[in-house]
Design an enzyme around this catalytic site. Structure first.
Site, PDB file in Angstrom:
ATOM      1  N   ASN A   6       0.808  -1.219   0.000  1.00 52.41           N
ATOM      2  CA  ASN A   6       0.000   0.000   0.000  1.00 52.41           C
ATOM      3  C   ASN A   6       0.842   1.270   0.000  1.00 52.41           C
ATOM      4  OD1 ASN A   6      -2.202  -1.569  -0.184  1.00 52.41           O
ATOM      5  ND2 ASN A   6      -2.789  -1.421   1.979  1.00 52.41           N
ATOM      6  N   ASP A  11     -15.891  -3.441  -3.515  1.00 53.37           N
ATOM      7  CA  ASP A  11     -15.295  -4.769  -3.661  1.00 53.37           C
ATOM      8  C   ASP A  11     -15.700  -5.647  -2.495  1.00 53.37           C
ATOM      9  OD1 ASP A  11     -13.645  -4.030  -1.593  1.00 53.37           O
ATOM     10  OD2 ASP A  11     -11.908  -3.683  -2.851  1.00 53.37           O
TER      11      ASP A  11
HETATM   12  N1  EPU Z   1     -14.270   6.373   2.042  1.00 49.35           N
HETATM   13  C1  EPU Z   1     -15.345   7.113   1.633  1.00 49.35           C
HETATM   14  N2  EPU Z   1     -15.127   8.141   0.767  1.00 49.35           N
HETATM   15  C2  EPU Z   1     -13.890   8.447   0.291  1.00 49.35           C
HETATM   16  C3  EPU Z   1     -12.785   7.659   0.704  1.00 49.35           C
HETATM   17  C4  EPU Z   1     -13.005   6.616   1.591  1.00 49.35           C
HETATM   18  O1  EPU Z   1     -16.476   6.860   2.049  1.00 49.35           O
HETATM   19  O2  EPU Z   1     -13.770   9.397  -0.493  1.00 49.35           O
HETATM   20  C5  EPU Z   1     -14.497   5.268   2.979  1.00 49.35           C
HETATM   21  C6  EPU Z   1     -14.252   3.920   2.340  1.00 49.35           C
HETATM   22  O3  EPU Z   1     -15.403   3.478   1.656  1.00 49.35           O
HETATM   23  C7  EPU Z   1     -13.893   3.067   3.518  1.00 49.35           C
HETATM   24  C8  EPU Z   1     -13.173   4.044   4.459  1.00 49.35           C
HETATM   25  O4  EPU Z   1     -13.548   5.351   4.022  1.00 49.35           O
HETATM   26  O5  EPU Z   1     -15.050   2.595   4.125  1.00 49.35           O
HETATM   27  C9  EPU Z   1     -11.660   3.923   4.469  1.00 49.35           C
HETATM   28  O6  EPU Z   1     -11.163   4.128   3.174  1.00 49.35           O
HETATM   29  P1  EPU Z   1      -9.671   4.611   2.881  1.00 49.35           P
HETATM   30  O7  EPU Z   1      -9.763   5.642   1.819  1.00 49.35           O
HETATM   31  O8  EPU Z   1      -8.981   4.958   4.160  1.00 49.35           O
HETATM   32  O9  EPU Z   1      -9.028   3.281   2.320  1.00 49.35           O
HETATM   33  P2  EPU Z   1      -8.397   3.027   0.900  1.00 49.35           P
HETATM   34  O10 EPU Z   1      -7.422   4.093   0.579  1.00 49.35           O
HETATM   35  O11 EPU Z   1      -9.445   2.706  -0.084  1.00 49.35           O
HETATM   36  C10 EPU Z   1      -6.345   1.727   1.892  1.00 49.35           C
HETATM   37  C11 EPU Z   1      -5.704   0.390   1.667  1.00 49.35           C
HETATM   38  C12 EPU Z   1      -6.560  -0.706   2.261  1.00 49.35           C
HETATM   39  C13 EPU Z   1      -6.732  -0.429   3.743  1.00 49.35           C
HETATM   40  C14 EPU Z   1      -7.338   0.966   3.943  1.00 49.35           C
HETATM   41  C15 EPU Z   1      -7.487   1.366   5.387  1.00 49.35           C
HETATM   42  C16 EPU Z   1      -4.534   0.704  -0.391  1.00 49.35           C
HETATM   43  C17 EPU Z   1      -4.370   0.325  -1.817  1.00 49.35           C
HETATM   44  N3  EPU Z   1      -5.548   0.156   0.256  1.00 49.35           N
HETATM   45  O12 EPU Z   1      -7.589   1.683   1.207  1.00 49.35           O
HETATM   46  O13 EPU Z   1      -5.838  -1.923   2.095  1.00 49.35           O
HETATM   47  O14 EPU Z   1      -7.573  -1.402   4.305  1.00 49.35           O
HETATM   48  O15 EPU Z   1      -6.517   1.944   3.291  1.00 49.35           O
HETATM   49  O16 EPU Z   1      -6.276   1.310   6.028  1.00 49.35           O
HETATM   50  O17 EPU Z   1      -3.740   1.461   0.141  1.00 49.35           O
HETATM   51  C18 EPU Z   1      -5.510  -4.190   1.548  1.00 49.35           C
HETATM   52  O18 EPU Z   1      -4.316  -3.934   1.421  1.00 49.35           O
HETATM   53  O19 EPU Z   1      -5.939  -5.380   1.554  1.00 49.35           O
HETATM   54  C19 EPU Z   1      -6.463  -3.088   1.711  1.00 49.35           C
HETATM   55  C20 EPU Z   1      -7.767  -3.237   1.535  1.00 49.35           C
END
Ligand code: EPU
Length: 480
Positions: A61, A170
């Site tokens: 990540n 997803d």
């Molecule tokens: N969210 C919103 N609106 C937004 C952005 C996020 O509602 O504009 C919500 C999401 O739907 C979710 C929550 O906020 O329910 C957290 O989302 P976040 O943006 O923090 O996560 P992400 O960037 O989509 C990354 C990692 C995830 C990890 C999360 C939390 C990457 C590629 N993915 O996801 O990793 O679980 O942060 O730490 O960096 C994994 O590696 O298996 C994985 C899922």
């Protein structure tokens, strides 16, 4: 514009040549979708104990976003300690389609696994970024790698226009983009959605803004950061994510010439500069892979030393292992977890960093399923993260979920069964739970695990586990 998908060969040893039988010694498969009729399976035997040393390479990540950050400077950037996993191969293809040259080479320094005769789990990636990178990321790649959305910020900053397929939700839940969009809008972008694409334009360039996120979203913080470094003026991101991967990206951006302050805190201040320089950067170690082995040691009453990571990034997770009865020793870049008795139940609440990572939730549930007593597990980040609990229940785990809570009543042992990996972390959690189950556990659809763990099978073997990996036929479709 449509392209047929061909993921570059990362020269990872591939799955067995034929679809028959079980095979020893194979690593992760290639990056393509498994053929419709085949599915990759990992088979483990119960009553096993993880013991030995394992080295973690760079964090998925972080590396994915570091690759996107390279887009911010024309010229050659090199990122080392990049995990050799499918998601990185897909990000390489995203960048190639944007006109970048992308080459994966042996890592420097060499992954210690190679020194003991193993297969490298890390690579270095050289990215040659043109003066005018492309502006479109298609759905065929974005649907396979949600993190492709992180090209939105850098391309908008560089080109003033970008079209990225909307990634959708997803297996761990609905995953919004509203914070990415409202933040970029505050910086002067005009954003619309059309035919499944997010289309953003800023013909007059982006400008600094004060942005308060509703939630410390990792992805939104990254996109806004990467847009702000080239924007006109100062951007303040309040309630920013504080993950070590965010700090890693900021470290790389600062070395590229960006002016950033407050990384690792809830307030990040970015003053835009007209141009950045390419850079060479080493990816921070993967705390989720490291945490997987920490819980694996606790669940199997094992003794595992993990190198390649600053253990302070796992402080709360390691505290939970201690609360469950584990012995934890830490050094600057390594830790050891030993568990001599059945774990005691502990409650876990997932929260943004520095809270307990949602990506370790399957491991926390696995440990709770084997603990003496009942544990209350609360998930606060993803609405679908408990979906995998049904698979854990097939292994005999006693789990009751209600909304974002799960009550897990521990059992002395689980019971081996065929189960299915639904996402990266669920897959790893199920394989480790299988080590604590009577008989044989077969985890299918382990291509999910390959997305996040470079050669999970080799690491299991290094920790003394007998494990087999094979391609098995998918159940035939029934028709009438
Ligand atoms: N969210 C919103 N609106 C937004 C952005 C996020 O509602 O504009 C919500 C999401 O739907 C979710 C929550 O906020 O329910 C957290 O989302 P976040 O943006 O923090 O996560 P992400 O960037 O989509 C990354 C990692 C995830 C990890 C999360 C939390 C990457 C590629 N993915 O996801 O990793 O679980 O942060 O730490 O960096 C994994 O590696 O298996 C994985 C899922």
């Amino acid at each position: 514009m449509t392209h047929s998908l061909r993921i570059p060969d990362l020269t990872i040893p591939t799955r067995p040549e034929t679809g028959t039988g079980w095979s020893a010694g194979v690593g992760p498969g290639d990056a393509g979708d498994p053929a419709v009729s085949d599915v990759d399976v990992i088979r483990v035997h119960g009553a096993a104990r993880l013991a030995g040393t394992v080295h973690v390479v760079g964090a998925k990540n972080s590396a994915l976003k570091l690759m996107a950050a390279a887009l911010l400077a024309p010229g050659r950037s090199v990122i080392t300690n990049v995990p050799r996993i499918t998601d990185i191969a897909i990000m390489g293809e995203v960048l190639r389609r944007l006109g970048c040259g992308v080459r994966f080479d042996a890592d420097d320094p060499v992954d210690p696994m190679v020194a003991v005769g193993g297969v490298a789990r890390s690579r270095s990636v050289t990215i040659d970024v043109p003066e005018q990178p492309g502006v479109e990321a298609d759905y065929d790649l974005v649907r396979r790698l949600r993190a492709s959305i992180c090209v939105l910020g850098p391309l908008l900053a560089r080109r003033g226009y970008v079209r990225v397929a909307h990634p959708g939700g997803d297996a761990i839940g609905s995953r919004g983009l509203d914070m990415h969009i409202s933040g970029l809008t505050r910086m002067g972008a005009d954003i619309s959605g059309e035919h499944g694409f997010v289309i953003a334009s800023a013909p007059d360039g982006l400008h600094g803004a004060e942005i308060t996120l509703d939630f410390p979203s990792v992805g939104a913080t990254e996109n806004l950061l990467m847009a702000a470094v080239l924007a006109d003026g100062t951007t303040v991101i309040e309630n920013a994510a504080r993950e070590p991967e965010i700090v890693d990206i900021c470290t790389m951006l600062i070395r590229m010439g960006a002016l950033i302050d407050g990384e690792g805190t809830s307030t990040i201040t970015v003053t835009g500069v007209p141009r950045l320089q390419p850079v060479r950067h080493a990816t921070v170690g993967d705390r989720i892979v490291a945490g997987t082995w920490a819980f694996g040691a606790a669940m199997t009453r094992g003794d595992v030393t993990v190198t390649g990571l600053d253990p302070t990034y796992l402080e709360i997770a390691l505290d939970k292992v201690v609360a469950a009865g584990g012995l934890v020793e830490t050094r600057a870049d390594a830790f050891r977890v030993r568990m001599d008795e059945r774990p005691r139940s502990v409650d876990v609440v997932t929260l943004p960093y520095p809270g307990f990572a949602t990506d370790l939730l399957p491991m926390a549930i696995g440990m709770a399923a084997l603990s003496d007593g009942a544990s209350l597990i609360t998930e606060n980040i993803f609405d679908g993260r408990f979906m995998f609990a049904n698979e854990m229940m097939r292994l005999g785990a006693d789990i009751k979920t209600d909304g974002h809570h799960a009550v897990v009543r521990g059992r002395e042992r689980l019971s081996g069964a065929p189960v299915r990996a639904t996402d990266i972390r669920a897959g790893a959690g199920l394989i480790i739970a299988g080590l604590c189950a009577d008989g044989v556990t077969e985890v299918s659809h382990v291509h999910h695990v390959d997305r996040g763990y470079p050669d999970f099978v080799a690491d299991l073997r290094a920790l003394g586990i007998e494990v087999e990996r094979a391609t098995a036929p998918e159940e035939p479709e029934l028709t009438i």
